[in-house]
Design an enzyme around this catalytic site. Sequence first.
Site, PDB file in Angstrom:
ATOM      1  N   ASN A 151       0.699  -1.051   0.216  1.00  0.00           N
ATOM      2  CA  ASN A 151      -0.021   0.004   0.293  1.00  0.00           C
ATOM      3  C   ASN A 151       0.662   0.779  -0.334  1.00  0.00           C
ATOM      4  O   ASN A 151       1.357   1.155   0.879  1.00  0.00           O
ATOM      5  CB  ASN A 151      -0.648   0.038   1.258  1.00  0.00           C
ATOM      6  CG  ASN A 151      -1.887   0.934   1.060  1.00  0.00           C
ATOM      7  OD1 ASN A 151      -1.967   2.346   0.942  1.00  0.00           O
ATOM      8  ND2 ASN A 151      -2.513   1.564   2.734  1.00  0.00           N
TER       9      ASN A 151
ATOM     10  N   LYS B  83       0.618   4.555  -0.392  1.00  0.00           N
ATOM     11  CA  LYS B  83      -0.323   5.320  -0.043  1.00  0.00           C
ATOM     12  C   LYS B  83      -0.076   6.560  -0.387  1.00  0.00           C
ATOM     13  O   LYS B  83      -0.014   6.045  -2.117  1.00  0.00           O
ATOM     14  CB  LYS B  83       0.080   5.799   1.701  1.00  0.00           C
ATOM     15  CG  LYS B  83      -0.222   4.376   2.721  1.00  0.00           C
ATOM     16  CD  LYS B  83      -0.119   5.121   3.605  1.00  0.00           C
ATOM     17  CE  LYS B  83       0.236   3.403   4.530  1.00  0.00           C
ATOM     18  NZ  LYS B  83       0.150   3.356   6.137  1.00  0.00           N
TER      19      LYS B  83
HETATM   20  P1  13P Z   1       3.467   0.543   7.592  1.00  0.00           P
HETATM   21  O1  13P Z   1       3.516  -0.695   7.017  1.00  0.00           O
HETATM   22  O2  13P Z   1       3.886   1.882   6.965  1.00  0.00           O
HETATM   23  O3  13P Z   1       3.121   0.225   9.296  1.00  0.00           O
HETATM   24  O4  13P Z   1       2.082   1.123   6.845  1.00  0.00           O
HETATM   25  C1  13P Z   1       0.758  -0.204   7.234  1.00  0.00           C
HETATM   26  C2  13P Z   1      -0.416  -0.133   6.499  1.00  0.00           C
HETATM   27  O5  13P Z   1      -0.819   0.789   7.069  1.00  0.00           O
HETATM   28  C3  13P Z   1      -0.456  -0.982   5.043  1.00  0.00           C
HETATM   29  O6  13P Z   1      -1.570  -0.389   4.882  1.00  0.00           O
END
Ligand code: 13P
Length: 259
Positions: free
Chosen positions: A11, A13
């Site tokens: 992900n 983001k």
């Molecule tokens: P991290 O791996 O950066 O902690 O994020 C997890 C997450 O929200 C994946 O959707």
Amino acid sequence: MADRKPLISGNWKMNHNHFEAIQMVQKLAYALSQNDYDVVDVSVHPPFTDLRSIQTVLESDDIPIALGAQNCHWEAKGAFTGEVAPGMLAKMNVSVVIVGHSERRELFGESDDEVNRKVKAVLANGMTPIMCCGETLEEREADGAVTKVKLQVLAGLAGLKAEQVAGLVIAYEPIWAIGTGMTATPEDAQEMCSAIRGVVRSKWGAEAAHGVRIQYGGSVKGANAPDLMGQSDIDGALVGGASLDADEFARIIGYRLVG
Ligand code: 13P
């Protein structure tokens, strides 16, 4: 691990423009081999603006990484400024869509009911939802974690048929572990994933519980992936920060080769 094929999803983001995204996926593909794809399903979830570019790379180079999205609306079209319809994603060969990530729930006020509509819309368009759930630190400390997560699962998947539940993915992401470097212990993650499978079993039956894939998410890295993935009810990982580094993400995907 049962006979469920693990799904490891990146992900991204709100990171990587479409030029960076192309480089990232090419580097990732270079680091992976057929041996990986034989035993692990892999998906990447770039921002909407990167999807078409990544689709072109994956298809022209025959790379067996599934194209994923991070969100969508539940309606097919209409006056919803700034939203993207599930059918638009399906048309670009997006096959997996993250729904109800805690950042959507906490920062953008997405409700269980909206998450449920999105899950249904993703399924209706022939794609696989990754329905996210997870508790805050306060909820965990007050012993409310299991109750919160069970309710999120029941609400998010309300009204689905058992065979639909069997084919989808649930991601357990404790909010306190996201982006903090604080991973749940493999035992704690296993306990919650087992509780989630138990809810699915009591509501949708044994076949749905056997089929549904449950990912763990929250500070997953190459170093902790083998222990997390070794748990019997953890069928993959939803990876944020570490999925932005192609080599580190490839290490997570190759978790079975470490140690
Ligand atoms: P991290 O791996 O950066 O902690 O994020 C997890 C997450 O929200 C994946 O959707």
